[in-house]
Design a protein around this motif. Structure first.
Motif, PDB file in Angstrom:
ATOM      1  N   THR A   1      -6.288   1.009   2.547  1.00  0.00           N
ATOM      2  CA  THR A   1      -6.764   2.107   1.702  1.00  0.00           C
ATOM      3  C   THR A   1      -5.806   2.459   0.573  1.00  0.00           C
ATOM      4  OG1 THR A   1      -5.798   3.721   3.215  1.00  0.00           O
ATOM      5  CG2 THR A   1      -8.117   3.141   3.558  1.00  0.00           C
ATOM      6  N   LYS A   2      -4.593   1.940   0.600  1.00  0.00           N
ATOM      7  CA  LYS A   2      -3.602   2.209  -0.451  1.00  0.00           C
ATOM      8  C   LYS A   2      -3.703   1.146  -1.542  1.00  0.00           C
ATOM      9  CE  LYS A   2      -1.353   5.561   1.723  1.00  0.00           C
ATOM     10  NZ  LYS A   2      -1.246   6.898   1.239  1.00  0.00           N
ATOM     11  N   SER A   3      -3.251   1.483  -2.741  1.00  0.00           N
ATOM     12  CA  SER A   3      -3.312   0.513  -3.838  1.00  0.00           C
ATOM     13  C   SER A   3      -2.345  -0.652  -3.614  1.00  0.00           C
ATOM     14  CB  SER A   3      -3.017   1.192  -5.174  1.00  0.00           C
ATOM     15  OG  SER A   3      -1.754   1.804  -5.141  1.00  0.00           O
ATOM     16  N   ALA A   4      -1.156  -0.362  -3.084  1.00  0.00           N
ATOM     17  CA  ALA A   4      -0.235  -1.420  -2.660  1.00  0.00           C
ATOM     18  C   ALA A   4      -0.532  -1.660  -1.185  1.00  0.00           C
ATOM     19  CB  ALA A   4       1.210  -0.974  -2.846  1.00  0.00           C
ATOM     20  N   ARG A   5      -1.163  -2.747  -0.854  1.00  0.00           N
ATOM     21  CA  ARG A   5      -1.682  -2.922   0.514  1.00  0.00           C
ATOM     22  C   ARG A   5      -0.629  -3.314   1.536  1.00  0.00           C
ATOM     23  NH1 ARG A   5      -7.765  -5.024  -0.459  1.00  0.00           N
ATOM     24  NH2 ARG A   5      -8.238  -3.301  -1.838  1.00  0.00           N
ATOM     25  N   TYR A   6       0.430  -3.967   1.111  1.00  0.00           N
ATOM     26  CA  TYR A   6       1.503  -4.370   2.006  1.00  0.00           C
ATOM     27  C   TYR A   6       2.801  -3.748   1.528  1.00  0.00           C
ATOM     28  CZ  TYR A   6      -1.695  -7.993   3.591  1.00  0.00           C
ATOM     29  OH  TYR A   6      -2.758  -8.665   4.099  1.00  0.00           O
ATOM     30  N   GLY A   7       3.589  -3.256   2.463  1.00  0.00           N
ATOM     31  CA  GLY A   7       4.861  -2.712   2.032  1.00  0.00           C
ATOM     32  C   GLY A   7       5.546  -1.875   3.088  1.00  0.00           C
ATOM     33  N   ILE A   8       6.482  -1.061   2.627  1.00  0.00           N
ATOM     34  CA  ILE A   8       7.273  -0.194   3.495  1.00  0.00           C
ATOM     35  C   ILE A   8       6.656   1.199   3.455  1.00  0.00           C
ATOM     36  CG2 ILE A   8       9.548   0.793   3.889  1.00  0.00           C
ATOM     37  CD1 ILE A   8      10.648  -1.639   2.288  1.00  0.00           C
ATOM     38  N   LYS A   9       6.296   1.714   4.612  1.00  0.00           N
ATOM     39  CA  LYS A   9       5.686   3.034   4.702  1.00  0.00           C
ATOM     40  C   LYS A   9       6.787   4.094   4.700  1.00  0.00           C
ATOM     41  CE  LYS A   9       2.260   5.521   7.395  1.00  0.00           C
ATOM     42  NZ  LYS A   9       1.343   5.434   8.529  1.00  0.00           N
TER      43      LYS A   9
ATOM     44  N   LEU B   1       3.326  17.397   1.906  1.00  0.00           N
ATOM     45  CA  LEU B   1       3.771  16.328   2.794  1.00  0.00           C
ATOM     46  C   LEU B   1       2.718  15.233   2.843  1.00  0.00           C
ATOM     47  CD1 LEU B   1       5.784  16.878   5.863  1.00  0.00           C
ATOM     48  CD2 LEU B   1       3.877  15.345   6.083  1.00  0.00           C
ATOM     49  N   ASP B   2       3.149  13.997   2.677  1.00  0.00           N
ATOM     50  CA  ASP B   2       2.223  12.873   2.711  1.00  0.00           C
ATOM     51  C   ASP B   2       3.002  11.597   2.973  1.00  0.00           C
ATOM     52  OD1 ASP B   2      -0.255  11.697   2.693  1.00  0.00           O
ATOM     53  OD2 ASP B   2      -0.559  11.852   0.544  1.00  0.00           O
ATOM     54  N   GLU B   3       2.276  10.495   3.124  1.00  0.00           N
ATOM     55  CA  GLU B   3       2.927   9.202   3.288  1.00  0.00           C
ATOM     56  C   GLU B   3       2.685   8.383   2.033  1.00  0.00           C
ATOM     57  OE1 GLU B   3      -1.215   8.627   4.641  1.00  0.00           O
ATOM     58  OE2 GLU B   3       0.300  10.004   5.359  1.00  0.00           O
ATOM     59  N   SER B   4       3.601   7.471   1.788  1.00  0.00           N
ATOM     60  CA  SER B   4       3.522   6.623   0.610  1.00  0.00           C
ATOM     61  C   SER B   4       3.817   5.189   1.030  1.00  0.00           C
ATOM     62  CB  SER B   4       4.536   7.109  -0.417  1.00  0.00           C
ATOM     63  OG  SER B   4       4.430   6.370  -1.588  1.00  0.00           O
ATOM     64  N   LEU B   5       3.505   4.252   0.179  1.00  0.00           N
ATOM     65  CA  LEU B   5       3.742   2.851   0.488  1.00  0.00           C
ATOM     66  C   LEU B   5       4.494   2.210  -0.671  1.00  0.00           C
ATOM     67  CD1 LEU B   5       2.899   1.022   2.880  1.00  0.00           C
ATOM     68  CD2 LEU B   5       1.066   0.187   1.464  1.00  0.00           C
ATOM     69  N   ILE B   6       5.658   1.641  -0.384  1.00  0.00           N
ATOM     70  CA  ILE B   6       6.442   0.938  -1.393  1.00  0.00           C
ATOM     71  C   ILE B   6       6.074  -0.536  -1.304  1.00  0.00           C
ATOM     72  CG2 ILE B   6       8.753   0.312  -2.159  1.00  0.00           C
ATOM     73  CD1 ILE B   6       9.744   2.894  -0.818  1.00  0.00           C
ATOM     74  N   LEU B   7       5.554  -1.079  -2.382  1.00  0.00           N
ATOM     75  CA  LEU B   7       5.104  -2.464  -2.413  1.00  0.00           C
ATOM     76  C   LEU B   7       6.233  -3.411  -2.037  1.00  0.00           C
ATOM     77  CD1 LEU B   7       2.766  -4.392  -3.136  1.00  0.00           C
ATOM     78  CD2 LEU B   7       3.689  -4.441  -5.451  1.00  0.00           C
ATOM     79  N   SER B   8       5.955  -4.313  -1.083  1.00  0.00           N
ATOM     80  CA  SER B   8       6.963  -5.263  -0.641  1.00  0.00           C
ATOM     81  C   SER B   8       6.289  -6.507  -0.092  1.00  0.00           C
ATOM     82  CB  SER B   8       7.836  -4.631   0.439  1.00  0.00           C
ATOM     83  OG  SER B   8       8.710  -5.575   0.969  1.00  0.00           O
ATOM     84  N   PHE B   9       6.763  -7.659  -0.527  1.00  0.00           N
ATOM     85  CA  PHE B   9       6.232  -8.927  -0.027  1.00  0.00           C
ATOM     86  C   PHE B   9       7.265  -9.703   0.775  1.00  0.00           C
ATOM     87  CE2 PHE B   9       3.620  -8.131  -3.826  1.00  0.00           C
ATOM     88  CZ  PHE B   9       2.373  -8.165  -3.232  1.00  0.00           C
ATOM     89  N   GLY B  10       8.455  -9.154   0.922  1.00  0.00           N
ATOM     90  CA  GLY B  10       9.539  -9.844   1.610  1.00  0.00           C
ATOM     91  C   GLY B  10       9.328  -9.928   3.111  1.00  0.00           C
ATOM     92  N   ARG B  11      10.292 -10.534   3.767  1.00  0.00           N
ATOM     93  CA  ARG B  11      10.231 -10.686   5.221  1.00  0.00           C
ATOM     94  C   ARG B  11      10.947  -9.500   5.870  1.00  0.00           C
ATOM     95  NH1 ARG B  11      12.330 -16.348   6.812  1.00  0.00           N
ATOM     96  NH2 ARG B  11      11.364 -15.757   8.762  1.00  0.00           N
ATOM     97  N   ILE B  12      10.186  -8.473   6.147  1.00  0.00           N
ATOM     98  CA  ILE B  12      10.703  -7.249   6.736  1.00  0.00           C
ATOM     99  C   ILE B  12       9.938  -6.994   8.027  1.00  0.00           C
ATOM    100  CG2 ILE B  12      11.077  -4.789   6.408  1.00  0.00           C
ATOM    101  CD1 ILE B  12      10.931  -5.327   3.383  1.00  0.00           C
ATOM    102  N   ARG B  13      10.656  -6.699   9.063  1.00  0.00           N
ATOM    103  CA  ARG B  13      10.038  -6.489  10.372  1.00  0.00           C
ATOM    104  C   ARG B  13       9.084  -5.295  10.384  1.00  0.00           C
ATOM    105  NH1 ARG B  13      14.044  -6.241  15.141  1.00  0.00           N
ATOM    106  NH2 ARG B  13      14.020  -8.442  14.729  1.00  0.00           N
TER     107      ARG B  13
END
Length: 141
Positions: free
Chosen positions: A50-58, A31-43
């Motif tokens: 600390t993640k390689s994709a710094r902004y995104g959907i957790k 079990l872990d968390e991941s980050l999907i890279l996203s630059f869009g306008r998402i609330r």
């Protein structure tokens, strides 16, 4: 009934069905968390340096430990992510997420591997109620 994840609910349900149909997991889960890279306008976009994709959907995921195949995922959507049953109000947020992800494996006596972000006495007690074993890392202090 609008939530901030309404736009991705169809994708979420489709993924959940496909995960169930295509793979039977072993006795060890991770079990872990991941980050999907996203630059869009998402609330509910997050910033984790600390993640390689710094902004995104957790995304919180539970995977088969041997093959890393994703079995179930929970998209972080702010405070709505941590809604739980009325008897779970006092639980930590991390325990609520782990419990949601592990519920389909209740009574299987499988082992769930977690990192130090999730490891706690509360988690051990909750997963013991579900008849699941836990292996986690912790710090000396």
């Amino acid at each position: 009934n609008y939530t901030s994840t309404s736009k991705i609910n169809e994708l979420k349900e489709d993924l959940k069905d496909r995960f169930k149909k295509t793979f039977i997991p072993g006795y060890a889960l991770s079990l872990d968390e991941s980050l999907i890279l996203s630059f869009g306008r998402i609330r509910f976009k997050v910033r984790i340096l600390t993640k390689s994709a710094r902004y995104g959907i957790k995304v919180y995921v539970i995977t088969d430990a041997a093959s890393a195949y994703v079995l179930k995922a929970i998209f972080y959507s702010g405070r709505y992510t941590y809604h739980a049953a009325p008897d779970d109000k006092e639980l930590k947020k991390t325990v609520k997420v782990v419990k949601k992800l592990c519920l389909p494996y209740k009574g299987s006596h499988w082992c769930v591997f977690v990192d130090r972000f999730y490891t706690s006495i509360d988690l051990l007690k909750e997963l013991d109620k579900l008849n699941l074993y836990v292996t986690g890392t912790c710090m000396r202090n």
